[in-house]
Design a protein around this motif. Structure first.
Motif, short mmCIF file in Angstrom:
data_model
loop_
_atom_site.label_atom_id
_atom_site.label_comp_id
_atom_site.label_asym_id
_atom_site.label_seq_id
_atom_site.Cartn_x
_atom_site.Cartn_y
_atom_site.Cartn_z
N ASP A 1 31.27 11.88 37.91
CA ASP A 1 31.98 13.15 38.01
C ASP A 1 33.48 12.90 37.99
O ASP A 1 33.95 11.77 37.79
CB ASP A 1 31.55 13.93 39.25
CG ASP A 1 31.85 13.18 40.55
OD1 ASP A 1 32.73 12.30 40.55
OD2 ASP A 1 31.21 13.50 41.57
N ASN B 1 26.79 11.25 39.72
CA ASN B 1 26.30 12.57 40.10
C ASN B 1 24.81 12.57 40.37
O ASN B 1 24.12 11.55 40.21
CB ASN B 1 26.69 13.63 39.05
CG ASN B 1 26.07 13.35 37.68
OD1 ASN B 1 25.02 12.74 37.57
ND2 ASN B 1 26.74 13.83 36.65
N ASP B 2 24.29 13.72 40.77
CA ASP B 2 22.87 13.82 41.13
C ASP B 2 21.96 13.48 39.96
O ASP B 2 20.91 12.84 40.14
CB ASP B 2 22.55 15.23 41.65
CG ASP B 2 23.15 15.50 43.02
OD1 ASP B 2 23.45 14.51 43.73
OD2 ASP B 2 23.31 16.68 43.38
N ALA B 3 22.34 13.91 38.75
CA ALA B 3 21.50 13.63 37.58
C ALA B 3 21.41 12.12 37.33
O ALA B 3 20.33 11.59 37.05
CB ALA B 3 22.07 14.33 36.35
N GLN C 1 21.84 9.74 39.59
CA GLN C 1 21.06 9.14 40.68
C GLN C 1 19.57 9.35 40.46
O GLN C 1 18.76 8.45 40.72
CB GLN C 1 21.49 9.74 42.01
CG GLN C 1 22.91 9.38 42.42
CD GLN C 1 23.31 10.03 43.73
OE1 GLN C 1 22.55 10.03 44.70
NE2 GLN C 1 24.52 10.61 43.76
N THR C 2 19.20 10.52 39.96
CA THR C 2 17.79 10.79 39.69
C THR C 2 17.26 9.87 38.61
O THR C 2 16.15 9.32 38.72
CB THR C 2 17.60 12.26 39.27
OG1 THR C 2 18.01 13.11 40.34
CG2 THR C 2 16.15 12.54 38.93
N GLU C 3 18.04 9.69 37.54
CA GLU C 3 17.63 8.77 36.47
C GLU C 3 17.43 7.36 37.01
O GLU C 3 16.46 6.67 36.67
CB GLU C 3 18.69 8.76 35.35
CG GLU C 3 18.77 10.03 34.54
CD GLU C 3 17.66 10.12 33.51
OE1 GLU C 3 17.05 9.09 33.19
OE2 GLU C 3 17.41 11.24 33.02
N ASN D 1 30.86 6.41 44.93
CA ASN D 1 29.78 6.56 45.93
C ASN D 1 28.75 5.45 45.81
O ASN D 1 27.56 5.65 46.10
CB ASN D 1 29.11 7.92 45.78
CG ASN D 1 28.50 8.14 44.39
OD1 ASN D 1 28.86 7.44 43.43
ND2 ASN D 1 27.60 9.09 44.28
N VAL E 1 24.72 5.36 46.94
CA VAL E 1 23.66 5.24 45.94
C VAL E 1 22.74 4.08 46.28
O VAL E 1 21.51 4.21 46.20
CB VAL E 1 24.27 5.07 44.53
CG1 VAL E 1 23.18 4.75 43.51
CG2 VAL E 1 25.01 6.34 44.12
N ARG F 1 20.52 5.06 49.11
CA ARG F 1 19.48 6.00 48.67
C ARG F 1 18.36 5.29 47.93
O ARG F 1 17.18 5.61 48.10
CB ARG F 1 20.10 7.09 47.79
CG ARG F 1 19.12 8.19 47.43
CD ARG F 1 19.74 9.30 46.60
NE ARG F 1 18.73 10.27 46.23
CZ ARG F 1 18.92 11.26 45.37
NH1 ARG F 1 20.11 11.42 44.78
NH2 ARG F 1 17.93 12.08 45.08
N GLU G 1 14.51 5.41 49.28
CA GLU G 1 13.51 6.18 48.53
C GLU G 1 12.57 5.33 47.69
O GLU G 1 11.52 5.82 47.26
CB GLU G 1 14.21 7.21 47.63
CG GLU G 1 15.02 8.23 48.42
CD GLU G 1 15.55 9.37 47.56
OE1 GLU G 1 14.95 9.63 46.49
OE2 GLU G 1 16.55 9.99 47.96
#
Length: 341
Positions: free
Chosen positions: A43, A49-51, A53-55, A88, A92, A95, A99
């Protein structure tokens, strides 16, 4: 034993499974990878960003399951500049472990240089004497020199092919002026580390590692990857200069048509060529050997060194007996230990 190495890079995320035991050559067993440019998910504050991190989480989940399905006995997981330099990055990494259960060890640029040099030393052996290795990633460029298993001096500079493409050459067919400005910037960044490395005298061998160096060697006439890793591949500065000029006039689509150039790396090839050529000029290098081993292999080899020397079996018993039952270290503790220069 079957070892998994999970590499979170700037352009791809890659899990490689190899079969080996201490003292043996690692033999690739299986591979699972995906094109993922984490820097494209930054960003305005430089945070993933969240996208993005999801990838990343999706792939780490896939990689962990892939390793389990193929009976990996141990896993080394590491990340380089893409996460190291994000605003961040620590969050990351936390996380990911929370997870997925996978601990990603963050390597510094100097540690990348040192472990890559370690792989090059093992590939070419002691007969290579003093080695100068150049390694180009998506976010950083590493230089390392020494006569031992690990380098005497190592530098990491922000001249990765992907980084320079984003910051200087984001458009197809960049202007001559923009390319000139980037070239001057590259020279300025390389000036200090190159001057220090030249003080050590002429190395016995100069080597290049990474996909970018392999692609540059291929378009200048080196053998294709299908010929196997043991074919001698050389990148010459005069040929590289010619092809740097040619790449300047080529579109991204035209670069994809070149041998050994993938779609994801085609836009970065010109920046990579400029860095490689400027580094070779600054270090007064006329040619370099391409080494098929790099950071992943360096970490693998260091892992097996730890297994060998942490074993309760006497070293003499490892002569000619093949694979033996040896102790294991956790992925985190090993990765931390393996990055000591």
């Amino acid at each position: 034993m079957r070892l998994g190495v999970l590499d979170i890079g700037s352009n791809t995320v890659h899990l490689l499974l190899v079969d080996a035991y201490p003292g043996a050559r690692p033999v690739p067993f299986a591979s699972h990878k995906r094109a993922l440019s984490l820097v494209s998910f930054l960003d305005e504050n430089g945070a993933i960003n969240d996208a993005g991190q999801t990838e990343l989480l999706d792939f780490v989940h896939e990689a962990a399951q892939f390793a389990i399905n193929h009976h990996a006995e141990d896993l080394l997981a590491f990340c380089t500049s893409a996460i190291r330099e994000s605003a961040n990055g620590e969050m990351v990494l936390a996380r990911v472990v929370n997870e997925t259960g996978v601990q990603l060890t963050e390597l510094t640029g100097e540690q990348e240089a040192g472990m890559t040099f370690h792989a090059v030393r093992r590939w070419f052996g002691w007969s290579a004497d003093t080695i100068l290795n150049l390694d180009m990633g998506g976010g950083s460029f590493e230089l390392a020199l020494g006569g031992d298993e690990f380098p005497s001096v190592a530098h990491s500079v922000p001249l990765g092919a992907g980084r320079l493409t984003r910051e200087w050459l984001p458009e197809d067919r960049p202007s001559i002026q923009k390319l000139k400005e980037m070239r001057h910037y590259v020279r300025d960044v390389l000036a200090e580390p190159a001057a220090e490395l030249r003080q050590f005298g002429k190395p016995s061998m100069v080597t290049g590692t990474s996909k970018t160096f392999r692609s540059l060697a291929r378009i200048t006439g080196a053998a294709p990857s299908a010929d196997g890793p043991y074919v001698k591949r050389v990148l010459r500065a005069d040929s590289l200069k010619l092809w740097t000029n040619r790449l300047t006039a080529m579109s991204w689509d035209e670069r994809v048509e070149l041998p050994g150039v993938s779609a994801i790396r085609a836009p970065q090839l010109l920046a990579g060529a400029v860095v490689a050529l400027e580094a070779m000029n600054a270090l007064k290098v006329k040619s370099l050997r391409i080494c098929p081993w790099a950071l992943r292999e360096g970490l693998m080899l260091r892992r097996f060194d730890h297994v060998l020397f942490d074993s309760t079996a006497p070293l003499s018993s490892s002569v000619g007996v093949g694979e033996v039952a040896l102790g294991r270290a956790s992925a985190l503790s090993l990765a931390q230990g393996s990055t000591v220069l």
